[in-house]
Design a protein around this motif. Structure first.
Motif, short mmCIF file in Angstrom:
data_model
loop_
_atom_site.label_atom_id
_atom_site.label_comp_id
_atom_site.label_asym_id
_atom_site.label_seq_id
_atom_site.Cartn_x
_atom_site.Cartn_y
_atom_site.Cartn_z
N PRO A 213 -14.33 -2.29 -13.91
CA PRO A 213 -13.43 -2.24 -12.74
C PRO A 213 -11.95 -2.37 -13.06
CG PRO A 213 -14.43 -4.41 -12.92
CD PRO A 213 -15.05 -3.57 -13.99
N GLY A 214 -11.61 -2.77 -14.29
CA GLY A 214 -10.20 -2.99 -14.63
C GLY A 214 -9.83 -4.45 -14.54
N GLU A 215 -8.74 -4.81 -15.24
CA GLU A 215 -8.35 -6.22 -15.36
C GLU A 215 -7.10 -6.58 -14.56
OE1 GLU A 215 -7.64 -6.66 -19.50
OE2 GLU A 215 -9.62 -5.91 -20.10
N HIS A 216 -6.26 -5.60 -14.23
CA HIS A 216 -4.97 -5.90 -13.63
C HIS A 216 -4.45 -4.67 -12.88
CE1 HIS A 216 -4.16 -4.54 -17.90
NE2 HIS A 216 -3.67 -3.55 -17.18
N SER A 342 3.26 -1.67 4.02
CA SER A 342 2.30 -0.60 3.73
C SER A 342 1.84 -0.67 2.28
CB SER A 342 2.94 0.76 4.01
OG SER A 342 2.08 1.82 3.65
N LEU A 343 2.76 -0.97 1.36
CA LEU A 343 2.39 -1.11 -0.05
C LEU A 343 1.46 -2.30 -0.24
CD1 LEU A 343 2.59 -0.41 -3.02
CD2 LEU A 343 4.80 -1.59 -3.13
N THR A 344 1.74 -3.42 0.43
CA THR A 344 0.87 -4.59 0.34
C THR A 344 -0.54 -4.24 0.78
OG1 THR A 344 2.72 -6.10 0.76
CG2 THR A 344 0.51 -6.95 1.16
N ASP A 345 -0.66 -3.53 1.88
CA ASP A 345 -1.97 -3.12 2.39
C ASP A 345 -2.71 -2.24 1.39
OD1 ASP A 345 -3.99 -2.78 4.59
OD2 ASP A 345 -3.33 -0.70 4.44
N CYS A 346 -2.00 -1.31 0.76
CA CYS A 346 -2.63 -0.42 -0.23
C CYS A 346 -3.07 -1.19 -1.47
CB CYS A 346 -1.68 0.72 -0.60
SG CYS A 346 -1.53 2.01 0.66
N LEU A 347 -2.27 -2.17 -1.89
CA LEU A 347 -2.66 -2.98 -3.03
C LEU A 347 -3.95 -3.75 -2.73
CD1 LEU A 347 0.82 -4.42 -4.12
CD2 LEU A 347 -0.43 -2.53 -5.16
N ARG A 348 -4.01 -4.30 -1.54
CA ARG A 348 -5.21 -5.04 -1.14
C ARG A 348 -6.43 -4.12 -1.11
NH1 ARG A 348 -3.15 -6.87 3.23
NH2 ARG A 348 -2.42 -8.89 2.49
N ARG A 349 -6.24 -2.91 -0.59
CA ARG A 349 -7.36 -1.96 -0.48
C ARG A 349 -7.81 -1.45 -1.85
NH1 ARG A 349 -4.85 2.41 3.06
NH2 ARG A 349 -6.76 3.55 2.50
N ILE A 350 -6.87 -1.19 -2.75
CA ILE A 350 -7.25 -0.62 -4.05
C ILE A 350 -8.00 -1.66 -4.89
CG2 ILE A 350 -5.27 -1.20 -5.52
CD1 ILE A 350 -6.55 2.36 -5.28
N ILE A 351 -7.65 -2.93 -4.72
CA ILE A 351 -8.36 -3.99 -5.45
C ILE A 351 -9.80 -4.09 -4.98
CG2 ILE A 351 -8.46 -6.49 -5.81
CD1 ILE A 351 -5.33 -6.43 -5.62
N ALA A 352 -10.03 -3.84 -3.69
CA ALA A 352 -11.38 -3.95 -3.12
C ALA A 352 -12.20 -2.68 -3.29
CB ALA A 352 -11.28 -4.30 -1.64
N ALA A 353 -11.56 -1.59 -3.71
CA ALA A 353 -12.26 -0.30 -3.80
C ALA A 353 -13.26 -0.29 -4.95
CB ALA A 353 -11.25 0.83 -3.97
N GLY A 354 -14.24 0.59 -4.85
CA GLY A 354 -15.22 0.76 -5.91
C GLY A 354 -14.75 1.75 -6.95
#
Length: 397
Positions: A213-216, A342-354
């Motif tokens: 999944p990646g580290e960072h 909007s960037l904060t929301d995208c960061l949150r979503r990308i971390i949770a993505a598969g």
């Protein structure tokens, strides 16, 4: 084909995506069996010049007669099929086009930025989009000191743009635009649409691929206002330590002291300074996603494509070339430009993505940005330029 590449190399103190693109294209063409020569100047060499030579340098930015003579002589001696022009600032100048005309060799030019319509090439002023000089005399750029914050330093660029505009348009058979977004801006500014072709940069498929999944999360690039560094810091602070993975920032630039101070003492942020090419490839392959929150209209977005090659998605600003590189919700996420929330929301979503986004990013790379695709588009552009010497230009391509 026999190709002569013309390029003024940017200084080595800062990493240059443009230098990398030139080197990669030269290697690709040679591997494919083409004969490729290089006519170059290096900005690093300016430091070793005499004081008088340095003082005279701005006078040569619009026109360097010595370069015209030297390049024309080489063209007559070697007779290449085509000349490929990249950067000509500050040591080459548009005199290279006159040399091509003198020797009767067709020229193509890659437009890596917006210097055809904007003296500093950014279409930005004071952190905001700016088109004050597009399609008109570049007096606003001088008035605002748009190049390095200096009116004096901006004058040679503005003069060069003004006096050489028609020479560029008539002296180049084909322009390579590195994105459709860039091409649209240039066509609207009055550049001849029939000579502007979209040819995305390619990325070698030689780096490591992501496993797991990646580290960072990763910001990799110049630490400057236009790259959205301050926006990223604000968005990261808004996450309030809830990201679950750290943010790694790699690069250097004018905002380095600010980034260093911001990252100091935090366990959720790591500022690692300037990485070499191999370190960049490795840190990308270990990423959950690459973040590219540029506030200016990027003409391309090399780090996004490098991430795609490694099977890593991107979070990028939803303007400029990023909108054609990243398919929102499929191979990455696009945030509202300049909008920290909007960037904060995208960061949150990308971390949770598969893993699906990463797989789609790799497929997007294979279809549009691989060396095979890059070679095909280069060869097509060269053949078109050579044929264009005997055919009238016109129409959209």
């Amino acid at each position: 084909m026999h190709v002569l590449v013309v390029h003024n190399r940017y200084g080595s103190a800062q990493p240059s995506g443009e230098n990398n693109v030139v080197d990669q294209e030269v290697a690709l063409l040679r591997e494919a069996g083409h004969r490729v020569g290089v006519f170059e100047r290096r900005s690093d060499d300016i430091a070793g010049r005499s004081l008088l030579s340095k003082a005279a340098l701005p006078l040569l930015v619009p026109w360097n007669p010595g370069v015209r003579t030297q390049l024309a002589a080489r063209l007559r001696a070697e007779r290449p099929d085509v000349v490929h022009v990249h950067n000509v600032f500050p040591l080459l100048s548009p005199a290279v086009l006159a040399a091509c005309a003198d020797a009767g060799v067709p020229a193509v030019a890659t437009l890596h930025n917006y210097t055809q319509v904007c003296p500093p090439g950014t279409l930005q002023r004071d952190g905001e989009p700016c088109s004050a000089c597009v399609g008109k005399a570049p007096l606003p750029a001088v008035r605002h000191g748009c190049y390095r914050g200096s009116r004096l330093a901006t004058v040679p660029l503005a003069v060069s743009l003004s006096v050489n505009r028609r020479r560029w348009w008539s002296g180049v058979e084909r322009f390579f635009c590195i994105s459709a977004a860039q091409r649209d801006v240039l066509v609207r500014s009055g550049m001849p649409a029939g000579r502007l072709r979209v040819k995305h940069n390619f990325v070698p498929d030689s780096g490591p691929r992501r496993s797991g999944p990646g580290e960072h999360l990763l910001f990799l690039g110049r630490l400057a206002e236009a790259k959205g560094v301050r926006l990223l810091m604000a968005a990261w602070d808004a996450l309030g330590g809830a990201a679950g993975v750290p943010l790694v920032i790699a690069g250097t630039g004018p905002l380095e002291p600010e980034v260093t101070a911001w990252a100091a003492g935090r366990d959720d942020v790591s500022y690692v300074g300037l990485y070499d090419a191999q370190q960049c490839r490795e840190v990308i392959a270990r990423s959950v996603a690459v973040v590219a929150p540029s506030t200016w209209m990027e003409a391309f977005g090399l780090v996004v494509v490098e991430a795609m090659a490694a099977g890593v998605p991107a979070v990028a600003a939803g303007h400029g070339a990023f909108t054609e590189l990243v398919e929102d919700g499929v191979s990455g996420l696009l945030h509202r430009p300049g909008d920290a929330a909007s960037l904060t929301d995208c960061l949150r979503r990308i971390i949770a993505a598969g893993p699906e986004l990463g797989r789609a990013a790799r497929l997007r790379y294979e279809q549009g940005f691989s060396p095979a695709v890059g070679l095909e588009r280069l060869e097509e552009g060269y053949r078109s330029a050579i044929a264009g010497r005997t055919q009238p230009s016109g129409g959209n391509h």
